[in-house]
Motif scaffolding. Structure first.
Motif, short mmCIF file in Angstrom:
data_model
loop_
_atom_site.label_atom_id
_atom_site.label_comp_id
_atom_site.label_asym_id
_atom_site.label_seq_id
_atom_site.Cartn_x
_atom_site.Cartn_y
_atom_site.Cartn_z
N VAL A 6 -12.20 -52.52 -22.66
CA VAL A 6 -11.74 -53.90 -22.46
C VAL A 6 -11.91 -54.74 -23.71
O VAL A 6 -11.13 -55.69 -23.97
N GLY A 7 -12.89 -54.41 -24.54
CA GLY A 7 -13.08 -55.15 -25.79
C GLY A 7 -11.96 -54.96 -26.78
O GLY A 7 -11.84 -55.75 -27.74
N LEU A 8 -11.11 -53.96 -26.58
CA LEU A 8 -9.96 -53.72 -27.44
C LEU A 8 -8.71 -54.43 -26.93
O LEU A 8 -7.73 -54.55 -27.68
N LEU A 9 -8.75 -54.89 -25.69
CA LEU A 9 -7.56 -55.45 -25.04
C LEU A 9 -7.47 -56.95 -25.24
O LEU A 9 -8.46 -57.62 -25.58
N ALA A 10 -6.27 -57.48 -25.03
CA ALA A 10 -6.02 -58.91 -25.16
C ALA A 10 -5.15 -59.38 -24.00
O ALA A 10 -4.31 -58.63 -23.49
N CYS A 11 -5.35 -60.60 -23.59
CA CYS A 11 -4.55 -61.18 -22.52
C CYS A 11 -3.08 -61.23 -22.96
O CYS A 11 -2.78 -61.73 -24.05
N GLY A 15 -3.34 -64.16 -25.45
CA GLY A 15 -3.90 -63.40 -26.55
C GLY A 15 -5.41 -63.41 -26.61
O GLY A 15 -6.00 -62.82 -27.52
N GLY A 16 -6.06 -64.06 -25.65
CA GLY A 16 -7.51 -64.12 -25.64
C GLY A 16 -8.16 -62.83 -25.21
O GLY A 16 -7.50 -61.93 -24.68
N GLY A 17 -9.47 -62.74 -25.44
CA GLY A 17 -10.20 -61.55 -25.04
C GLY A 17 -10.31 -61.44 -23.53
O GLY A 17 -10.15 -62.42 -22.80
N LEU A 18 -10.59 -60.24 -23.06
CA LEU A 18 -10.69 -59.97 -21.63
C LEU A 18 -12.07 -59.43 -21.30
O LEU A 18 -12.72 -58.78 -22.11
N ASP A 19 -12.51 -59.71 -20.06
CA ASP A 19 -13.76 -59.17 -19.53
C ASP A 19 -13.49 -58.61 -18.15
O ASP A 19 -12.55 -59.03 -17.46
N VAL A 20 -14.34 -57.67 -17.74
CA VAL A 20 -14.22 -57.08 -16.40
C VAL A 20 -15.14 -57.84 -15.45
O VAL A 20 -16.31 -58.06 -15.74
N ALA A 21 -14.57 -58.24 -14.30
CA ALA A 21 -15.34 -58.86 -13.24
C ALA A 21 -14.93 -58.20 -11.93
O ALA A 21 -13.82 -58.42 -11.43
N ASP A 22 -15.80 -57.38 -11.40
CA ASP A 22 -15.50 -56.60 -10.20
C ASP A 22 -14.24 -55.75 -10.44
O ASP A 22 -14.22 -54.92 -11.33
N THR A 24 -11.27 -56.87 -11.45
CA THR A 24 -10.33 -57.78 -12.12
C THR A 24 -10.66 -57.88 -13.60
O THR A 24 -11.83 -57.81 -14.00
N LEU A 25 -9.60 -58.02 -14.43
CA LEU A 25 -9.79 -58.41 -15.82
C LEU A 25 -9.49 -59.90 -15.94
O LEU A 25 -8.47 -60.38 -15.44
N LEU A 26 -10.39 -60.62 -16.61
CA LEU A 26 -10.26 -62.07 -16.76
C LEU A 26 -10.30 -62.45 -18.23
O LEU A 26 -11.04 -61.86 -19.01
N CYS A 27 -9.48 -63.48 -18.59
CA CYS A 27 -9.57 -64.02 -19.94
C CYS A 27 -10.19 -65.41 -19.90
O CYS A 27 -10.37 -66.00 -18.82
N GLU A 28 -10.50 -65.96 -21.07
CA GLU A 28 -11.17 -67.25 -21.16
C GLU A 28 -10.32 -68.39 -20.62
O GLU A 28 -10.84 -69.44 -20.21
N GLN A 29 -9.01 -68.23 -20.63
CA GLN A 29 -8.11 -69.28 -20.14
C GLN A 29 -7.86 -69.17 -18.64
O GLN A 29 -7.08 -69.95 -18.09
#
Length: 281
Positions: A6-11, A15-22, A24-29
Motif C-alpha cells: 500500500v505504501g507504493l500505491l496512490a489514490c 494522488g495522495g498516499g493510501l492506508d489500509v483500514a479493515d 478498505t483503502l483510504l487516502c488523506e482526502q
C-alpha cells in the motif's frame, strides 16, 4: 498482500498516499476503495479505455501457463530482473493477467514486493492468489497509474501494451523496464493453419518509437525454442489471446480437430531492458 504494497500505491483521484483500514483503502482526502473478498482492490478513476480479458480467457491462460510451455520466457524475464538488484526492490507488472511472470520474478528476487495491475477483474482475482508477495490492483494503464512516482525498481510489460510516460513516472531513476514482445516467428506453425492474429512485422519499429524520449534500451535478448503442444494445449493457447475474439468456439474447435495429436510450435520473443531517461525540464 495489499497491506505490504500500500505504501507504493496512490489514490487515483487525488494522488495522495493510501492506508489500509479493515477491508478498505483510504487516502488523506477521504477517498475510499473497498478490498474485494478475493483480495484485490479496484483503483479505477473512471471508465476503462479498453475491455479487459474475460474470465474464460484468463482461465485459458492459466491452463496454458500451468503447462510450463512458456517457462523459458518466464526464466528469461526473471534473469533480466535479477541483474544489479537494488535495495528494497519493488516490481510492477502491467497487464499482468494471471501473474505467472510476476511470480517468477518475485521468486528470483526474495526481497521484492510486487504489484499486479490489470483492467480485468477476472485477472485481478487470479493475481491476488498468484504469489504471497503480490498485491492485486484493477486499473487502466492508459490513465495515470495508481502508483507513487519513482516507487518501483522494475516494471514488466509482457505481451502487453505500454504507456511509456506513466511507466517512466513510476520507475526509480535507476530502475529497469522489461518488455517482452513476440517476433513474427512466434507461433508461426499455427498462424496460417488456424487463422490466428498475426504479429505486426513493424512491431519492433513501433516499440522503439513508443519508447523514444522516455527510455533508452540497455539490452535485448532473443528467446526462441520449439514447443510440443497437444490439441488441448493449442486450444488454451488460442483461447487466452486476441485470436479468441476473432474465432468463435465452434470454428476454433473445428480447426483444432484437424491438427495431429501433437504439434511442434515455435515460441519466439524478444526481451528488451530499458533505462528511464530524465524527464524534460
Amino acid at each position: 498482500m495489499l497491506a505490504e504494497v500500500v505504501g507504493l500505491l496512490a489514490c487515483p483521484h487525488c494522488g495522495g498516499g493510501l492506508d489500509v483500514a479493515d477491508r478498505t483503502l483510504l487516502c488523506e482526502q477521504g477517498h475510499s476503495f473497498d478490498i474485494a473478498r478475493q483480495g484485490y482492490v479496484s483503483l479505477l478513476s473512471g471508465a476503462a479505455k479498453f475491455t479487459g480479458d474475460s474470465a474464460e480467457m484468463i482461465a485459458a491462460r492459466a491452463r496454458f501457463l500451468d503447462g510450463h510451455h512458456f517457462d523459458p520466457l518466464m526464466d528469461a524475464v526473471a534473469r533480466a530482473c535479477a541483474t544489479d538488484v537494488p535495495v528494497d526492490p519493488a516490481v510492477l507488472e502491467v497487464g499482468a493477467g494471471t501473474g505467472h511472470y510476476l511470480a517468477a520474478v518475485l521468486d528470483a528476487l526474495p526481497a521484492a514486493r510486487g504489484i499486479g495491475v490489470d483492467v480485468s477483474k477476472a485477472a485481478a482475482r487470479w493475481l491476488a492468489r498468484s504469489h504471497p508477495r503480490v498485491g492485486s490492483v484493477v486499473a487502466d494503464i492508459w490513465t495515470q497509474l495508481p502508483v507513487r512516482a519513482h516507487a518501483l525498481s522494475h516494471v514488466l510489460s509482457i505481451f502487453a501494451p505500454r504507456n511509456a510516460a506513466e511507466l517512466r513516472r513510476v520507475l526509480r531513476p535507476d530502475g529497469t523496464l522489461i518488455v517482452l514482445t513476440p517476433t513474427d516467428r512466434h507461433l508461426r506453425e499455427l498462424v496460417d493453419l488456424l487463422g490466428l492474429v498475426r504479429v505486426d512485422e513493424n512491431k519492433t519499429v513501433r516499440l522503439g518509437a513508443s519508447m523514444s524520449g522516455y527510455f533508452e534500451r540497455a539490452e535485448r535478448v532473443a528467446v526462441e525454442y520449439p514447443m510440443t503442444l497437444s490439441r488441448t494445449d493449442v486450444d488454451s493457447l488460442i483461447a487466452m489471446g486476441p485470436s479468441a475474439r476473432h474465432l468463435g468456439d465452434e470454428a476454433r474447435a473445428q480447426r483444432i480437430a484437424g491438427l495431429p495429436e501433437t504439434s511442434t510450435v515455435t515460441a519466439s520473443v524478444t526481451i528488451s531492458s530499458y533505462r528511464p531517461l530524465p524527464a524534460a525540464g
